[in-house]
Design a protein around this motif. Structure first.
Motif, mmCIF file in Angstrom:
data_model
loop_
_atom_site.group_PDB
_atom_site.id
_atom_site.type_symbol
_atom_site.label_atom_id
_atom_site.label_comp_id
_atom_site.label_asym_id
_atom_site.label_seq_id
_atom_site.Cartn_x
_atom_site.Cartn_y
_atom_site.Cartn_z
ATOM 1 N N VAL A 12 1.007 -1.224 -0.019
ATOM 2 C CA VAL A 12 -0.145 -0.138 0.124
ATOM 3 C C VAL A 12 0.985 1.366 -0.171
ATOM 4 O O VAL A 12 0.839 2.155 -0.710
ATOM 5 C CB VAL A 12 -0.934 -0.042 1.200
ATOM 6 N N PHE A 13 1.920 1.100 0.787
ATOM 7 C CA PHE A 13 2.858 2.418 1.025
ATOM 8 C C PHE A 13 3.393 2.621 -0.552
ATOM 9 O O PHE A 13 3.408 3.570 -0.881
ATOM 10 C CB PHE A 13 3.977 1.924 1.907
ATOM 11 N N ILE A 14 4.046 1.574 -1.012
ATOM 12 C CA ILE A 14 4.722 1.708 -2.454
ATOM 13 C C ILE A 14 3.932 2.313 -3.346
ATOM 14 O O ILE A 14 4.338 3.124 -4.205
ATOM 15 C CB ILE A 14 5.442 0.562 -2.723
ATOM 16 N N LEU A 15 2.626 1.810 -3.429
ATOM 17 C CA LEU A 15 1.690 2.120 -4.387
ATOM 18 C C LEU A 15 1.312 3.479 -4.274
ATOM 19 O O LEU A 15 1.413 4.120 -5.393
ATOM 20 C CB LEU A 15 0.471 0.958 -4.530
ATOM 21 N N SER A 16 0.842 3.791 -3.044
ATOM 22 C CA SER A 16 0.196 5.196 -2.944
ATOM 23 C C SER A 16 1.278 6.312 -3.173
ATOM 24 O O SER A 16 0.871 7.158 -3.781
ATOM 25 C CB SER A 16 -0.513 5.044 -1.862
ATOM 26 N N PHE A 17 2.354 5.865 -2.784
ATOM 27 C CA PHE A 17 3.427 6.976 -2.784
ATOM 28 C C PHE A 17 4.012 7.203 -4.039
ATOM 29 O O PHE A 17 4.544 8.179 -4.488
ATOM 30 C CB PHE A 17 4.486 7.176 -1.784
ATOM 31 N N GLY A 18 4.302 5.942 -4.587
ATOM 32 C CA GLY A 18 4.774 5.946 -5.918
ATOM 33 C C GLY A 18 4.002 6.320 -7.094
ATOM 34 O O GLY A 18 4.315 6.639 -8.075
ATOM 35 N N MET A 19 2.814 6.252 -6.802
ATOM 36 C CA MET A 19 1.828 6.736 -7.842
ATOM 37 C C MET A 19 1.896 8.071 -8.872
ATOM 38 O O MET A 19 1.919 8.487 -9.698
ATOM 39 C CB MET A 19 0.234 6.471 -7.321
ATOM 40 N N SER A 20 2.475 8.833 -7.746
ATOM 41 C CA SER A 20 2.673 10.248 -8.031
ATOM 42 C C SER A 20 3.647 10.219 -9.387
ATOM 43 O O SER A 20 3.701 11.336 -10.115
ATOM 44 C CB SER A 20 3.081 11.170 -7.242
ATOM 45 N N PHE A 21 4.443 9.278 -9.255
ATOM 46 C CA PHE A 21 5.681 9.280 -10.512
ATOM 47 C C PHE A 21 5.126 8.740 -11.809
ATOM 48 O O PHE A 21 5.699 8.469 -12.640
ATOM 49 C CB PHE A 21 6.960 8.435 -9.861
ATOM 50 N N ILE A 22 3.861 7.957 -11.717
ATOM 51 C CA ILE A 22 3.640 7.475 -12.930
ATOM 52 C C ILE A 22 2.480 8.522 -13.632
ATOM 53 O O ILE A 22 1.464 8.829 -13.016
ATOM 54 C CB ILE A 22 2.795 6.288 -12.674
ATOM 55 N N PRO A 23 3.104 8.737 -14.828
ATOM 56 C CA PRO A 23 2.168 9.886 -15.571
ATOM 57 C C PRO A 23 0.731 9.148 -15.821
ATOM 58 O O PRO A 23 0.636 8.103 -16.166
ATOM 59 C CB PRO A 23 3.202 10.279 -16.946
ATOM 60 N N GLY A 24 -0.066 9.931 -16.107
ATOM 61 C CA GLY A 24 -1.459 9.571 -16.581
ATOM 62 C C GLY A 24 -2.265 9.129 -15.636
ATOM 63 O O GLY A 24 -3.635 8.808 -15.744
#
Lengths: 268, 326
Positions: A12-24
């Motif tokens: 959950v941590f990786i997904l939620s904080f990493g999402m900002s780096f995925i465009p779109g």
């Protein structure tokens, strides 16, 4: 099986904080073609869309960030406050202690959730207000815990000898007393994150927490109520996510307790 | 006899006086919190078209134009004389507005407390006794899940399944509008049907605490020497479990109940709101949205009194159940 909660929280941590780096992937972006009619889960939208045509999966991941943020920051606030007040009261005792402990009694006799609702309805609801309100209404337990621990540690020989060596007060408190109080604090803080996430969800559900267009699991649930029969996925996805997150955190805290408390390890 | 009576009164006063100060503190904290917030009820309840003079007049009539301390002193003076003021919304006296909601809340809380007590004891006792078996693991897992679920969401899911999909139970409310004049029996059946869903929601959420507790107590007690001694004497397992373990596991129950009270008080608020159950919680939440200060103050004070009395009673009960504590 025992590692599952850790893996879940990590994911959950990786997904939620990493999402900002995925465009779109934007939680507020909606598909005008789909607006008005929530779409059932499909290959293109694995968790379906909401009534504005926004992807429920993307919103859930973005909501995870806010829910975790609220949970962690408010617990950090309440733990710092609780530990410092507890150290203060336990170390100095006397009048200050008596007055502060009466205040703790007062705050503990108030129905917390109701109090939070009142405060949130009076002040403008925002993410930071939610964090502050939860933090300021949940430090009392930690204070009692730390104070009791300090009072008992004070009588121990190593403290008396440290005092006899003429050690400074701040060194005595932070170096010698604080570490002794930490293990129960860690256990209660882990539990606290889960309960703060639950409180945030209630507040946002009543429209008094995180405000749109930001997604939080609570305000996603609020939005799902009128459409519960036609679009159950809008309600089930965030609800299950909250449950799994709080469940994992509670299991983590249980493990921490068992590891820290040898007596309990013998018993169970 | 007289000496013991005097002692009791002294003990009573020693508990009562700090409690009164606590209540005074609660009233001060809540009053200031509400009145320091931006905006005021006069501008919320009014027609925006009203003239400034009329607005000022209304504020004056409600006493909202006076300094905060004067307002608090005024409120306190009235409360001490038994006047809690009038609801800004319904115009009813606060105590009556709350008292009207009491029966529905009592039905919900008494039935949920009774069921919690009846269910958690056997569940916890048995899973402690059969530690690490399938039964124990299932109970532990389910109680953890129940504790982690947001109660309001659980309520919504139950409503979705049992009312909307299966159509077995009414979605919300208390009594259908047409039934006010029907017989007591018919009314009771209707209320009971409406009670099932909110009751289930509360139960699933709050079984965990006490069940885990009893399980833990039972495990601890079963390792004690006197249990070994009882086994050595050849007593049957049922006798050991019910006569020796049960009795001791039940001891701290009273204290726990006292501690659970605050959570039960504010936990049912949201559930009442979701199921439109006409109790104190629903009144409280609508008062929150309407900034109905007198009702909010009344509700906060009432729940605090309830919590303080609950703690107190559980203390007294604990001493009574366990004479070792003086």
């Amino acid at each position: 099986m025992r590692r599952l909660p850790y893996l879940y929280i990590l994911a959950v941590f990786i997904l939620s904080f990493g999402m900002s780096f995925i465009p779109g992937l934007d939680a507020t972006r909606f598909d005008p073609l789909l607006a008005g009619q929530p779409q059932a889960p499909s290959l293109h939208h694995p968790f379906g869309t909401d009534d504005l045509g926004r992807d429920v999966l993307v919103r859930s991941i973005s909501g995870a960030k806010i829910s975790l943020l609220v949970g962690i920051v408010s617990v950090v606030l309440s733990t710092v406050l609780g530990v410092s007040v507890g150290l203060l009261c336990g170390y100095f005792e006397g009048v200050t202690d008596a007055i502060i402990m009466r205040l703790v009694d007062v705050l503990m006799a108030l129905p917390t959730l109701f109090l939070i609702l009142i405060i949130q309805s009076l002040w403008k609801p925002s993410i930071w207000n939610v964090v502050i309100v939860i933090g300021l209404t949940s430090w009392m337990g930690t204070t009692r815990l730390v104070r009791a621990e300090v009072l008992s540690v004070k009588q121990r020989l190593f403290i008396i000898s440290a005092k006899a060596r003429g050690i400074s007060t701040s060194r005595l408190v932070f170096k010698h007393m604080l570490p002794h109080t930490l293990s129960p604090v860690i256990v209660s803080a882990t539990l606290g994150v889960g309960s703060a996430i639950l409180t945030e969800s209630v507040l946002s559900f009543l429209g008094l927490g995180v405000q749109p267009p930001y997604a939080s699991w609570g305000n996603m649930l609020e939005r799902s109520v009128p459409l519960m029969n036609e679009a159950p996925w809008m309600s089930i996805v965030p609800g299950v996510l909250i449950t799994l997150t709080v469940l994992s955190l509670n299991v983590l805290s249980d493990h921490a307790r068992a590891a820290l408390n040898k007596k309990e390890r013998v018993v169970s | 006899m007289n000496i013991t009576n005097g002692l009791y009164i002294k003990k009573f006063l020693r508990r009562l006086i700090p409690s009164l100060f606590t209540l005074l503190g609660i009233s001060l904290v809540s009053f200031m919190l509400m009145h320091l917030a931006p905006g005021d009820p006069a501008s919320m309840m009014l027609d925006p078209k009203l003239s400034l003079q009329d607005k000022a007049l209304l504020k004056h009539n409600l006493g909202l134009d006076q300094p905060l301390w004067t307002q608090y002193g005024h409120w306190l003076g009235h409360v001490l004389r038994g006047q809690w003021g009038y609801s800004y919304v319904s115009g009813k006296p606060v105590l009556r507005a709350i008292a009207e909601r009491l029966p529905a809340t009592m039905i919900l809380s008494v039935s949920s407390l009774t069921l919690i007590l009846m269910l958690t004891l056997p569940l916890g006792l048995w899973s402690g006794y059969r530690k690490d078996t399938g039964f124990d693991k299932t109970v532990t897992l389910l109680s953890f899940v129940g504790m982690a679920m947001p109660t309001f969401w659980l309520g919504l899911v139950l409503m979705l399944i049992f009312s909307l999909k299966l159509d077995w139970l009414p979605t919300s409310g208390f009594l259908e509008p047409g039934l006010e004049t029907s017989s007591f029996w018919e009314q009771s059946v209707a209320i009971a049907q409406h009670l099932i869903l909110p009751l289930m929601t509360i139960l699933i959420g709050s079984l965990a605490g006490l069940t885990r507790y009893y399980r833990f107590e039972t495990i601890g007690i079963l390792t004690q020497d006197y249990i070994q001694a009882a086994r050595a004497r050849g007593l049957s397992e049922t006798r050991i479990l019910f006569k020796h373990a049960l009795k001791n596991a039940m001891l701290p129950m009273v204290t726990l109940l006292g501690l659970m009270l605050p959570e039960l008080v504010s936990g049912t608020f949201v559930i009442e709101y979701i199921f439109s159950w006409p109790g104190m919680g629903q009144l409280g939440i609508s008062a929150v949205f309407a900034r109905d200060y007198p009702v909010l103050m009344g509700m906060l004070m009432m729940s605090s009194v309830l919590i303080i009395v609950g703690n107190w009673l559980s203390d007294v009960a604990y001493r009574w159940v366990d004479p070792r504590i003086s």
